[in-house]
Design an enzyme around this catalytic site. Structure first.
Site, PDB file in Angstrom:
ATOM      1  N   TRP A 119      39.522  35.670  37.194  1.00  0.00           N
ATOM      2  CA  TRP A 119      38.884  36.932  38.745  1.00  0.00           C
ATOM      3  C   TRP A 119      38.509  37.470  37.023  1.00  0.00           C
ATOM      4  CZ3 TRP A 119      36.808  34.759  41.823  1.00  0.00           C
ATOM      5  CH2 TRP A 119      37.698  33.888  43.054  1.00  0.00           C
ATOM      6  N   ASP A 190      39.743  45.493  40.232  1.00  0.00           N
ATOM      7  CA  ASP A 190      40.044  44.450  41.062  1.00  0.00           C
ATOM      8  C   ASP A 190      41.408  44.505  41.555  1.00  0.00           C
ATOM      9  OD1 ASP A 190      39.413  42.503  42.438  1.00  0.00           O
ATOM     10  OD2 ASP A 190      39.045  41.071  41.163  1.00  0.00           O
ATOM     11  N   LYS A 214      43.491  38.857  51.236  1.00  0.00           N
ATOM     12  CA  LYS A 214      45.102  38.409  51.039  1.00  0.00           C
ATOM     13  C   LYS A 214      45.501  39.098  52.566  1.00  0.00           C
ATOM     14  CE  LYS A 214      42.189  35.998  47.782  1.00  0.00           C
ATOM     15  NZ  LYS A 214      42.174  34.953  47.276  1.00  0.00           N
TER      16      LYS A 214
END
Lengths: 378, 378
Positions: A119, A190, A214
């Site tokens: 990511w 993030d 999530k």
């Protein structure tokens, strides 16, 4: 447990009893209590005369829901008054661009990026389109299996910001604490796969964000917590949707937000509060769950090979491999037969990935740990 | 109609019987059959072992849902093979920027914009950030109460594209057919509030799009239908999320899409098919509903003043005013008491707005028409 109601809605035909333990990395498991509440309110939200999905985002019912969600985020994360809480669409991926578009494009300095997994790499690609970037740490040479220590990287005093991903979902690598950066450099994070899973000192961040799917809700809503002095850095020449100040000035109602995902997120936040009280307790619960799995890895070092270094192990995504591909396939298949679903690792890493977010009950993790022990001994 | 199930889900406590007729402009009314289906599947989607919200977007269950939704869109709108169907987040507002970022920024020519209401104006603001724009028609001088006729505007042969909004939700102004533009100029249309409400010849469009929350589902999903040769116009220097080719190359899975809104949209498309068969029949139904209301306006010209010119009347949003503000307030209040909800016009136009999208049952419109007649005669 099929029960027909007068309204001819055979609601319990597929209910809680049919659920498996779902270790999906995201979209991921949600609390069954939340799903049941949403189910009850689906056709008609009490007092509203319609489903939440049918209500104007500018009406009192939805405005109250957004305000309450913001309040609960502020309370759970102890967000200081210096920071704003926003809801945006487009997931983490749009943030990969919005962050450098707002915080880098207008600056003379470079942004510092720490890359500890897939990511972070994606974020880096987008940042390079918007301005100069220094990669100050890159864990790719060891296949992204660790996070840096204090002396492993350096961020310049004048960096536009320093960016990292605190939990790399694919690799199962998690920072145990914030990386140290010069005090004038905004830290940008993030936290898509661990926000709300543990306490954080938000005052340390210039910007921290998470897509919901999530620990906090369904896909479609992204939470951005941004320090107020950074909101205005973006130039008015940016596409309007990409300007943080547009969202901030309109209380996340610059355009129609993804109302239903925000509504579900609001219920998940209440679920955290009523079941765990605070994020310290949520963290303890999550650490206990992850420990159950890592203990099995440590007890069977010749059979299970964990991907992450011990001091970078994620409490959210437990990643490991088996001695052979045949054994891996057998593991995933037998686990699914036993009601332990979606354990296949990401295609870029392979192996097994067990995602044990907030809403994964400890019973599911205990069952998986037992399954792993039994499988290793067979 | 409260019935408790074994699972302690008191599902019917607030059900169909508690619903009002909801004339909200968007997010807007959804078919109750769709809501009941979603309700049944909320805790556990049959065969999936989890709620749809908890499933990976890359798993077979959701991929099947997306593919089926695309197929149903193709079938209902008879989308030719020359065009791609995409799902994107960010609503119409992000399209205001994505369109010029992809189709204008890289071109030497100007884009032509026809402005017939508030949404066209917003799109224009964003387009001007990306390149040169010719406003070839602007209805602001008559407070956006009409649409242009064939000879009322001219689009240059070399325009990058020609843009219009076919139904201005706020003003209640709808194009009765596509504006005529030179054959080499891609026609681009914001059909947010009437896509799926009537048949369209998609082959006439370079790009046509709609946010879901009017005729097709909940907020969070936006449908973009784009001619394949236009997909690659966008430069790789654009923020990745804004590039149509990224979404197209990944089958709308470039990142995690808003899975739940797409799933609900899929059910709404099936509902159109099973209840109306095709969009010709859907249009007839919608025209019949709108006619009921316009007939009351025409029968009471001294009391109700319609906003739109007769030949630009929207079949989706019926907008009108009353002789005085007191009467307007009384109208909206009494209507709400009678179960006719959310009739207040947009703050920029005032008056009454009755949005009668696909899912508004004819019974609701009949009841409103009767209420209007009774109110006028009091």
């Amino acid at each position: 447990m099929s029960v027909s109601t007068q309204g001819s809605v055979d609601i319990a035909a597929t209910g809680a009893a049919d659920r498996v333990f779902n270790f999906s990395a995201g979209p991921a498991v949600l609390p069954v209590q939340v799903l049941e509440e949403v189910q009850r309110e689906m056709v008609c939200l009490p007092g509203a005369g319609a489903s939440l999905m049918e209500l104007s985002h500018r009406g009192k019912v939805f405005v109250d829901i957004v305000e309450s969600a913001v309040e609960d985020i502020r309370s759970l994360l102890r967000v200081p008054e210096t920071h704003e809480v926003l809801f945006v669409q487009g997931g983490a991926t749009l943030q990969f661009s919005m962050i450098p578009a707002n915080l880098l494009r207008s600056q003379d300095a470079a942004a510092a990026y720490l890359i500890t997994g897939s990511w972070g790499k994606k974020a880096l690609t987008e940042a390079r389109k918007e301005g100069e970037v220094d990669v100050v740490y890159d864990a790719s040479s060891t296949n992204f299996n660790h996070a840096p220590g204090a002396g492993d990287f350096e961020v310049k005093e004048d960096a536009a910001y320093a960016y990292y991903c605190c939990n790399e979902t694919i690799q199962g690598v998690q920072f145990q604490s914030e990386p140290q950066v010069p005090s004038d450099v905004p830290l940008v994070c993030d936290a898509s796969s661990d926000l709300f899973s543990r306490p954080l000192d938000i005052s340390k961040y210039g910007l921290i964000y998470a897509c919901a799917q999530k620990n906090a809700g369904p896909a479609g809503a992204t939470v951005v917590i941004i320090r107020k002095d950074l909101i205005d850095r973006g130039s008015d020449s940016l596409p309007g949707y990409l300007l943080y100040k547009n969202h901030a000035n309109a209380g996340s109602m610059w355009n129609t937000p993804a109302t239903f995902p925000i509504y579900v997120m609001g219920k998940v936040l209440k679920w955290i509060q009523s079941n765990f009280g605070d994020l310290e307790s949520m963290r303890d619960h999550n650490e206990a769950k992850a420990k159950l799995l890592y203990d099995v890895l440590d007890a069977n070092p010749d059979f299970y090979v964990g991907h992450a270094d011990e001091n970078a192990r994620s409490r959210m995504n437990v990643t490991f491999n088996l001695p052979s591909d045949d054994q891996l396939q057998a593991f995933i298949g037998s686990a699914a037969d036993a009601g332990l679903a979606n354990l296949k690792g990401h295609r870029s890493v392979g192996g097994v990935r067990a995602s044990v977010y907030n809403a994964m009950p400890i019973e599911g993790v205990e069952k998986l740990a037992q399954f792993m022990t039994d499988f290793a001994s067979r």
